[in-house]
Design a protein around this motif. Sequence first.
Motif, short mmCIF file in Angstrom:
data_model
loop_
_atom_site.label_atom_id
_atom_site.label_comp_id
_atom_site.label_asym_id
_atom_site.label_seq_id
_atom_site.Cartn_x
_atom_site.Cartn_y
_atom_site.Cartn_z
N SER A 76 0.83 -1.20 0.00
CA SER A 76 0.00 0.00 0.00
C SER A 76 0.86 1.26 0.00
O SER A 76 1.98 1.26 0.52
CB SER A 76 -0.90 0.00 1.24
OG SER A 76 -1.68 1.17 1.29
N ASN A 77 0.35 2.31 -0.62
CA ASN A 77 1.05 3.59 -0.63
C ASN A 77 0.03 4.70 -0.42
O ASN A 77 -1.19 4.48 -0.57
CB ASN A 77 1.81 3.78 -1.96
CG ASN A 77 0.88 3.74 -3.15
OD1 ASN A 77 0.18 4.70 -3.44
ND2 ASN A 77 0.84 2.60 -3.84
N PRO A 78 0.46 5.90 -0.05
CA PRO A 78 -0.48 6.98 0.28
C PRO A 78 -1.46 7.31 -0.84
O PRO A 78 -2.62 7.63 -0.59
CB PRO A 78 0.45 8.17 0.58
CG PRO A 78 1.74 7.54 0.99
CD PRO A 78 1.86 6.29 0.19
N VAL A 79 -1.03 7.24 -2.09
CA VAL A 79 -1.90 7.61 -3.21
C VAL A 79 -3.04 6.61 -3.34
O VAL A 79 -4.22 6.98 -3.42
CB VAL A 79 -1.09 7.68 -4.53
CG1 VAL A 79 -2.02 7.98 -5.70
CG2 VAL A 79 -0.01 8.73 -4.43
N SER A 80 -2.70 5.31 -3.38
CA SER A 80 -3.75 4.30 -3.53
C SER A 80 -4.64 4.25 -2.28
O SER A 80 -5.85 4.02 -2.38
CB SER A 80 -3.14 2.92 -3.80
OG SER A 80 -2.32 2.52 -2.73
N ALA A 81 -4.04 4.47 -1.10
CA ALA A 81 -4.84 4.45 0.14
C ALA A 81 -5.88 5.58 0.13
O ALA A 81 -7.04 5.38 0.50
CB ALA A 81 -3.91 4.58 1.35
N GLU A 82 -5.47 6.77 -0.29
CA GLU A 82 -6.40 7.91 -0.36
C GLU A 82 -7.49 7.66 -1.40
O GLU A 82 -8.66 7.97 -1.17
CB GLU A 82 -5.63 9.18 -0.70
CG GLU A 82 -6.52 10.42 -0.72
CD GLU A 82 -5.73 11.69 -1.03
OE1 GLU A 82 -6.35 12.76 -1.11
OE2 GLU A 82 -4.49 11.59 -1.19
N HIS A 83 -7.09 7.06 -2.52
CA HIS A 83 -8.07 6.75 -3.57
C HIS A 83 -9.12 5.76 -3.06
O HIS A 83 -10.33 5.94 -3.28
CB HIS A 83 -7.36 6.19 -4.81
CG HIS A 83 -8.28 5.77 -5.89
ND1 HIS A 83 -8.91 6.68 -6.73
CD2 HIS A 83 -8.70 4.54 -6.29
CE1 HIS A 83 -9.68 6.03 -7.59
NE2 HIS A 83 -9.57 4.72 -7.34
N PHE A 121 -9.97 5.20 0.07
CA PHE A 121 -10.76 5.85 1.11
C PHE A 121 -11.85 6.72 0.49
O PHE A 121 -13.01 6.70 0.91
CB PHE A 121 -9.85 6.70 2.01
CG PHE A 121 -10.59 7.44 3.07
CD1 PHE A 121 -11.01 6.80 4.21
CD2 PHE A 121 -10.86 8.81 2.91
CE1 PHE A 121 -11.70 7.51 5.19
CE2 PHE A 121 -11.54 9.51 3.87
CZ PHE A 121 -11.96 8.87 5.03
N THR A 122 -11.46 7.50 -0.55
CA THR A 122 -12.44 8.35 -1.23
C THR A 122 -13.52 7.52 -1.90
O THR A 122 -14.70 7.90 -1.90
CB THR A 122 -11.72 9.23 -2.27
OG1 THR A 122 -10.67 9.96 -1.63
CG2 THR A 122 -12.70 10.19 -2.94
N ALA A 123 -13.14 6.41 -2.48
CA ALA A 123 -14.11 5.55 -3.18
C ALA A 123 -15.13 4.97 -2.22
O ALA A 123 -16.31 4.80 -2.57
CB ALA A 123 -13.37 4.43 -3.90
N ARG A 124 -14.70 4.72 -0.97
CA ARG A 124 -15.64 4.19 0.01
C ARG A 124 -16.57 5.26 0.54
O ARG A 124 -17.64 4.97 1.04
CB ARG A 124 -14.87 3.55 1.18
CG ARG A 124 -14.20 2.21 0.81
CD ARG A 124 -13.81 1.44 2.06
NE ARG A 124 -12.91 2.18 2.93
CZ ARG A 124 -11.58 2.16 2.82
NH1 ARG A 124 -11.02 1.43 1.87
NH2 ARG A 124 -10.82 2.85 3.63
#
Length: 203
Positions: free
Chosen positions: A191-198, A200-203
């Motif tokens: 995991s990395n910050p970019v995919s984690a934020e994406h 989170f936003t999708a949820r």
Amino acid sequence: HGAALVITIGIALFAFIAGDAAKVLQPSKNSQTVGKVNGTKIDVQEFQKQVEEYTQAVNFARGTNSLTEEENAQIKDEVWNTLVTNTLIGAEAEKLGLTVTTAELQAVINEGTDPLLAQSAFRNQSTGQFDRDQLMQFLAQYQEMDPEVMPAEYIEYYHNLYTYWNFIEKNLMSSLLMQKYEALVAAAQISNPVSAEHNFTAR
């Protein structure tokens, strides 16, 4: 019928022998290729050159002049495996723009902890560890070597040692490039910050 059968068999044998003769007399198109790796042809001369370099390095490290047939076969297998790995990694690294700079190589040499360096001839006799100062001193002496003054046996030894170091250095470059590629692939699987934020936003 007997005469016809003999003639038929004779023609068939002639065709068979002529076909084998043609194969012998006409060189194969692949005679200069030892194999292919991902579509890239591996030249026989390049393969043999690397086998000779590896053999010379092993003989120098051991202080011997020859190897057994089993050891020669093992060297050929290791050279082929190295060629396969380097060709595949090299192609992917080129796509990604991955390289190993001279500064990065020098940094590893200065650190002196890489296993390839620990196996080299430049080791401290007291600690058994790689000695950078010995390497630097040898390289400086090799550049200033005067063939007209030094004895022939010294010149031969210095030349063999320099060839041996080039072998170590080349393998060290390949190893560092592989480490870079493996680190990139490993980092892409976590995991990395970019995919984690994406996510989170999708949820």
